[in-house]
Design an enzyme around this catalytic site. Sequence first.
Site, PDB file in Angstrom:
ATOM      1  N   SER A 160       0.727  -1.082   0.065  1.00 22.33           N
ATOM      2  CA  SER A 160       0.143   0.120   0.090  1.00 22.33           C
ATOM      3  C   SER A 160       0.781   1.204   0.064  1.00 22.33           C
ATOM      4  CB  SER A 160      -0.887  -0.147   1.116  1.00 22.33           C
ATOM      5  OG  SER A 160      -1.902   0.851   1.109  1.00 22.33           O
ATOM      6  N   ASP A 171      -8.039  -6.762  -5.054  1.00 23.60           N
ATOM      7  CA  ASP A 171      -7.716  -5.187  -4.469  1.00 23.60           C
ATOM      8  C   ASP A 171      -8.387  -4.470  -5.400  1.00 23.60           C
ATOM      9  OD1 ASP A 171      -6.680  -2.969  -3.641  1.00 23.60           O
ATOM     10  OD2 ASP A 171      -4.672  -3.678  -3.549  1.00 23.60           O
ATOM     11  N   HIS A 210      -7.673  -5.556  -0.787  1.00 24.99           N
ATOM     12  CA  HIS A 210      -6.356  -4.748  -0.566  1.00 24.99           C
ATOM     13  C   HIS A 210      -5.486  -5.166   0.778  1.00 24.99           C
ATOM     14  CE1 HIS A 210      -3.476  -1.679  -0.721  1.00 24.99           C
ATOM     15  NE2 HIS A 210      -3.831  -1.063   0.481  1.00 24.99           N
TER      16      HIS A 210
END
Lengths: 388, 208
Positions: free
Chosen positions: A158, A324, A357
Amino acid sequence: MIKSDEFETKMEDYNKHAILGVKQPLVLECGVSLNNFPVYYQTYGSLSEKKDNAILVCHALSGDQFLAGVNPTTGKVGWWNLVVGPDKVIDTNRYFVICTNILGGCMGTVGPKEVNSETGEIWGSNFPMITIQDMVRAQALLIDHLAIDKLFCVIGGSMGGMQVLEWAATYPERVLTAVPIAAAAQHSAQNIAFHEVGRQAIMADPNWCGGNYYASDIFPDRGLAIARMVAHITYLSEPSLQTKFGRRLQDRESITFGFDADFQVESYLRHQGSTFVDRFDANSYLYITRAMDYFDLSERFDGGLAEAFRGSKTRFCVISFSSDWLYPTSESRMVVHALNSVAASVSFAEIRSDKGHDSFLLDEPEFWRVLRGFLSGSADYFGLDEFS
Amino acid sequence: MTFTPNYNLRPDLLAVAEMVKSNTRVLDVGCGDGALLYYLLKNKHIDGRGIELSMDGVNACVAQGLSVVQGDADTDLSYYPTKAFDFVILSQTLQATRAPVEVLENLVRIGRRAIVSFPNFGYWRVRASLAIKGKMPLTKSLPDEWYNTPNIHFCTIKDFVLLCNKRSIIIEKKLALKSNNSLVPQIYRNFGGNLMGEQAIFLIHRNE
């Protein structure tokens, strides 16, 4: 002494930090200079004599330096305890793992809730705007401080993955391998949009007081909790929400015809929000989300993203997750195409997962298998000793 | 977890491997589970990269420490720079691409040399199946029924030679493998290869 299965840590070790920007300040992208600022960090495993086994792990928006063992703030195991530790994918018997609390964070490193060393007052809203590049340059100062020349690997998911890309672009000669996971080279309109909702929730909380709420003992808890609830939805996937909660009711037989948390999914989100405010600072949330929004690696280089990596000797392993939708595979593929176009060494795998995610934080054996293979293949390639 | 090297490389891949020089940069397009790349890495010390369509293949490759990206010969070759590799390999894949000419042009653009192998549709068993049985051929190298084959652009050795000539692509070497994987003998190669060869392997480059 706090014990986990893998690590015992003395309380003073939890306060490991360096004061940086002493001889010369860190000049931020916005133009402001930071002097004498603390960067807090944790290390796991031991540095080899050749200093060739260091792995820098970059944490995500809501992460911190306590990635393995027990987090002293929450009393729970660290956010990447599944991946980092003895005999785990990032094996601390072999590698020396470093994780710093990022610039603007709220776990010791200089940020809005810390004291400005020049004025002696809490920064609050006077804290300068920071960027992903600023975070990475502060990390580089810490790596200098630890007298490490080259990092065997820089890895993160991320926002951590954005820092990885930034590291590879800014310090290519110091990064042997780079693993951006569930990340992108620029923040998309959708991601900026979700962040904006979160920020507006915080700033609409009357307790926010223009960001200078530290003198009182009231915090913009409601706003921060709502920001976290919105963000948390983006970390999951529709199928995972459906499987985990469906339309099941929370500790009741029937709906109550009211606005109480009738559904399990509501109760879960409320819990996520309320536990987050216990460990996170609302202003940090504003500053860090802004830094992510401003991130666009391609914009800084004439000729686009590929130029960020031209001539790079770094071995890349780009990883995305099929479910994601916050940092979809297409964004990772953009990075891969840029790397291909300058003939960089790159591996790319999309891991099938329905967990969205957050997959990079969870039990994902296929992800671990790919990561383990990439690291050990690279360790062979760069001639690392089997064990430090 | 250590990877056991697969030295029992498929015979057609061994023939491809023999064309690759040591200590070169190699891109294997459609590299499958990475067997050829791994063999070349260990035996010819190449700097190797791969592209593979299937995720299982990619993940197996990366887990072995190979530099492989998930991608497609039709869409992803255009991102690679000109003359980035000494050898670009496309084995048993050309006939499954949507635009074989573009793929071929990309191969000889990206690589100083390209090695292309494909099942030969001029092979006598294929011809016999059509001529005598009146059915689409099923052979060892073409095992799928017409309705579920990934192969959409079949060609014969002769067709491939004609295409190379038309596109000014130089053929340095061509091999035809019989069904027992032995080479079609030299003396037949120019005439008999298209009839006796079940598989074809070409070493080509762009005329400059």
